[in-house]
Enzyme design. Structure first.
Site, PDB file in Angstrom:
ATOM      1  N   CYS A 117       0.831  -1.212   0.000  1.00  0.00           N
ATOM      2  CA  CYS A 117       0.000   0.000   0.000  1.00  0.00           C
ATOM      3  C   CYS A 117       0.865   1.263   0.000  1.00  0.00           C
ATOM      4  O   CYS A 117       1.981   1.266  -0.565  1.00  0.00           O
ATOM      5  CB  CYS A 117      -0.994  -0.014   1.165  1.00  0.00           C
ATOM      6  SG  CYS A 117      -2.379   1.138   0.895  1.00  0.00           S
ATOM      7  N   ASP A 186      -3.283   1.437  10.052  1.00  0.00           N
ATOM      8  CA  ASP A 186      -4.435   2.335  10.218  1.00  0.00           C
ATOM      9  C   ASP A 186      -4.851   2.364  11.672  1.00  0.00           C
ATOM     10  O   ASP A 186      -5.403   3.356  12.141  1.00  0.00           O
ATOM     11  CB  ASP A 186      -5.601   1.875   9.346  1.00  0.00           C
ATOM     12  CG  ASP A 186      -5.288   2.102   7.879  1.00  0.00           C
ATOM     13  OD1 ASP A 186      -4.556   1.266   7.304  1.00  0.00           O
ATOM     14  OD2 ASP A 186      -5.716   3.131   7.341  1.00  0.00           O
TER      15      ASP A 186
HETATM   16  P1  RI2 Z   1       0.093   6.191   6.845  1.00  0.00           P
HETATM   17  C1  RI2 Z   1      -3.740   3.472   4.447  1.00  0.00           C
HETATM   18  O1  RI2 Z   1      -5.131   3.317   4.384  1.00  0.00           O
HETATM   19  C2  RI2 Z   1      -2.989   2.183   4.203  1.00  0.00           C
HETATM   20  O2  RI2 Z   1      -3.625   1.071   4.769  1.00  0.00           O
HETATM   21  C3  RI2 Z   1      -1.687   2.517   4.887  1.00  0.00           C
HETATM   22  O3  RI2 Z   1      -0.887   1.369   5.123  1.00  0.00           O
HETATM   23  C4  RI2 Z   1      -2.220   3.119   6.168  1.00  0.00           C
HETATM   24  O4  RI2 Z   1      -3.327   3.937   5.735  1.00  0.00           O
HETATM   25  C5  RI2 Z   1      -1.252   3.938   6.958  1.00  0.00           C
HETATM   26  O5  RI2 Z   1      -0.775   5.019   6.185  1.00  0.00           O
HETATM   27  P2  RI2 Z   1      -6.033   4.090   3.236  1.00  0.00           P
HETATM   28  O6  RI2 Z   1      -6.334   5.439   3.798  1.00  0.00           O
HETATM   29  O7  RI2 Z   1      -0.723   6.804   7.931  1.00  0.00           O
HETATM   30  O8  RI2 Z   1      -5.250   4.113   1.968  1.00  0.00           O
HETATM   31  O9  RI2 Z   1       1.364   5.571   7.385  1.00  0.00           O
HETATM   32  O10 RI2 Z   1      -7.280   3.266   3.117  1.00  0.00           O
HETATM   33  O11 RI2 Z   1       0.354   7.130   5.702  1.00  0.00           O
END
Ligand code: RI2
Length: 301
Positions: A117, A186
Site C-alpha cells: 500500500c 491504520d
Molecule cells: P500512513 C492506508 O489506508 C494504508 O492502509 C496505509 O498502510 C495506512 O493507511 C497507513 O498510512 P487508506 O487510507 O498513515 O489508503 O502511514 O485506506 O500514511
C-alpha cells in the site's frame, strides 16, 4: 478516498475542523463549542477503521473543552482551536520524520524490502535508510483494488531507489528474497495486533514462513483506546465498484462481491512496531498506551 493514508486523514480532519470553527458566526462560546463538537462527530464517522481520525479530533476537542472552562470569549476560543489543530498537525509531521530515523536503524545495507500500500511512515523508514547510503531494493505490491502501490513505487523510484512493482498475489513468490517487510498501520490494538490495508496479514504470514522480519511503522495516535475496553476495530467495507466494472456487474448481478479495505495482523507475526517514541515489540505497545493516556477516563472519547 480522495485523501488516503491514516496520518493524512487525521491531519486533514483537524484542518477541516479548524476551517469550520474559524468561519463560524456565533454569539456565544457555548454555541461555538457545541457546533465544533457536532462537526467533530461528523468527521469522526467519515472513515471507520483509521483510528487516527477520532484520536486527532478528540485531541483537539478535549483541549478546547479545557480552555472553555477558563473563557467563553468566541475570538479566544477560535484562537485556541487553531492552536490545537496546528499543534496536532506539527506533531504528526514530526512523528513521521522521527519514525523514519528510528526505523532506519533496523534496515541493513543490502536489505531487500517489501512494502504494501502507501504508508507515509513506512516510506519514511525506507527513504531514511536510502539517504544513509544503505544499498536497498524495494518490492512494492500494487495493492488492489485502489492501486496505492503505484503511488509508493513511483515516489521511491523518483528518489532513485531500485523498485520493482509486483501484483499482490506475487508477494509469497518473492518473499524468500525479501529480508524485511515494512508496512504502515491504520490502527493498533492494545494487544499489539495491527489493522492495515487488506492483504497485509497474508504478507505477514508469508514473511514468518520465510523468516523475513516484519516491521510496522505507525504514529502513537494509531493506538485505539477503545480496544482497551475490549471493543474491536471495525473493518471498512467498500463499494463493489472498486472491484469490478459497472458493465461486468450488470451482467453478473447474482455474484456477491465483498470488498473489505483492511485486515488484522496478530502480534505473533509482527517483530516490531516503530513509533515516534521508539521501537516496541507488539506485546509491549500497552506500555506506550498507558504512558499516553495515563489515568484519563478514555472510555468516553
Ligand atoms: P500512513 C492506508 O489506508 C494504508 O492502509 C496505509 O498502510 C495506512 O493507511 C497507513 O498510512 P487508506 O487510507 O498513515 O489508503 O502511514 O485506506 O500514511
Amino acid at each position: 478516498m480522495r485523501i488516503r493514508g491514516a496520518g493524512r486523514i487525521a491531519r486533514a480532519s483537524v484542518k477541516a475542523l479548524e476551517d469550520f470553527g474559524t468561519a463560524l458566526d456565533v454569539k456565544s462560546g457555548t454555541e461555538f463549542i457545541n457546533k465544533v463538537k457536532e462537526a467533530g462527530e461528523f468527521l469522526k464517522n467519515a472513515r471507520p477503521t483509521a483510528v487516527s481520525l477520532p484520536n486527532a479530533v478528540n485531541y483537539v476537542l478535549t483541549n478546547l473543552d479545557k480552555e472553555c472552562q477558563c473563557t467563553v470569549d468566541v475570538p479566544v476560543l477560535k484562537d485556541s482551536l487553531k492552536k490545537y489543530c496546528e499543534k496536532f498537525i506539527t506533531r504528526s509531521e514530526s512523528a513521521i520524520e522521527r519514525i523514519g530515523l528510528i526505523g532506519s536503524n533496523r534496515i541493513q545495507d543490502g536489505d531487500i524490502i517489501l512494502t504494501h500500500c502507501n504508508s507515509e511512515s513506512a516510506i519514511a523508514i525506507i527513504l531514511a535508510a536510502f539517504k544513509q547510503k544503505k544499498n536497498i531494493k524495494v518490492f512494492c505490491t500494487e495493492t488492489r483494488p485502489k492501486m496505492q502501490g503505484l503511488l509508493t513505487s513511483s515516489k521511491l523510484a523518483k528518489e532513485g531507489i531500485d523498485v520493482t512493482l509486483i501484483i499482490d498475489s506475487a508477494a509469497r513468490f518473492y518473499m524468500n528474497r525479501v529480508n524485511v517487510v515494512v508496512v504502515g498501520a491504520d490502527a493498533i490494538s492494545v494487544n499489539g495486533a495491527i489493522v492495515n490495508k487488506i492483504g497485509t496479514s497474508m504478507m505477514a504470514l508469508a514473511a514468518k514462513e520465510s523468516r523475513s522480519r516484519f516491521i510496522v511503522a505507525a504514529e502513537s495516535y494509531k493506538i485505539s483506546p477503545k480496544t482497551f475496553y475490549g471493543e474491536l476495530i471495525p473493518i471498512e467495507e467498500r463499494p463493489h465498484e472498486e472491484v469490478v466494472t459497472k458493465d461486468w456487474y450488470a451482467m453478473n448481478e447474482c455474484v456477491k462481491i465483498a470488498n473489505p479495505a483492511f485486515d488484522i495482523t496478530p502480534p505473533e507475526y509482527i517483530d516490531l512496531i516503530v513509533t515516534e517514541y521508539g521501537v516496541f515489540p507488539p506485546q509491549a505497545i500497552l506500555l506506550l498506551f498507558k504512558e499516553i493516556y495515563g489515568s484519563i477516563d478514555i472510555i468516553n472519547q
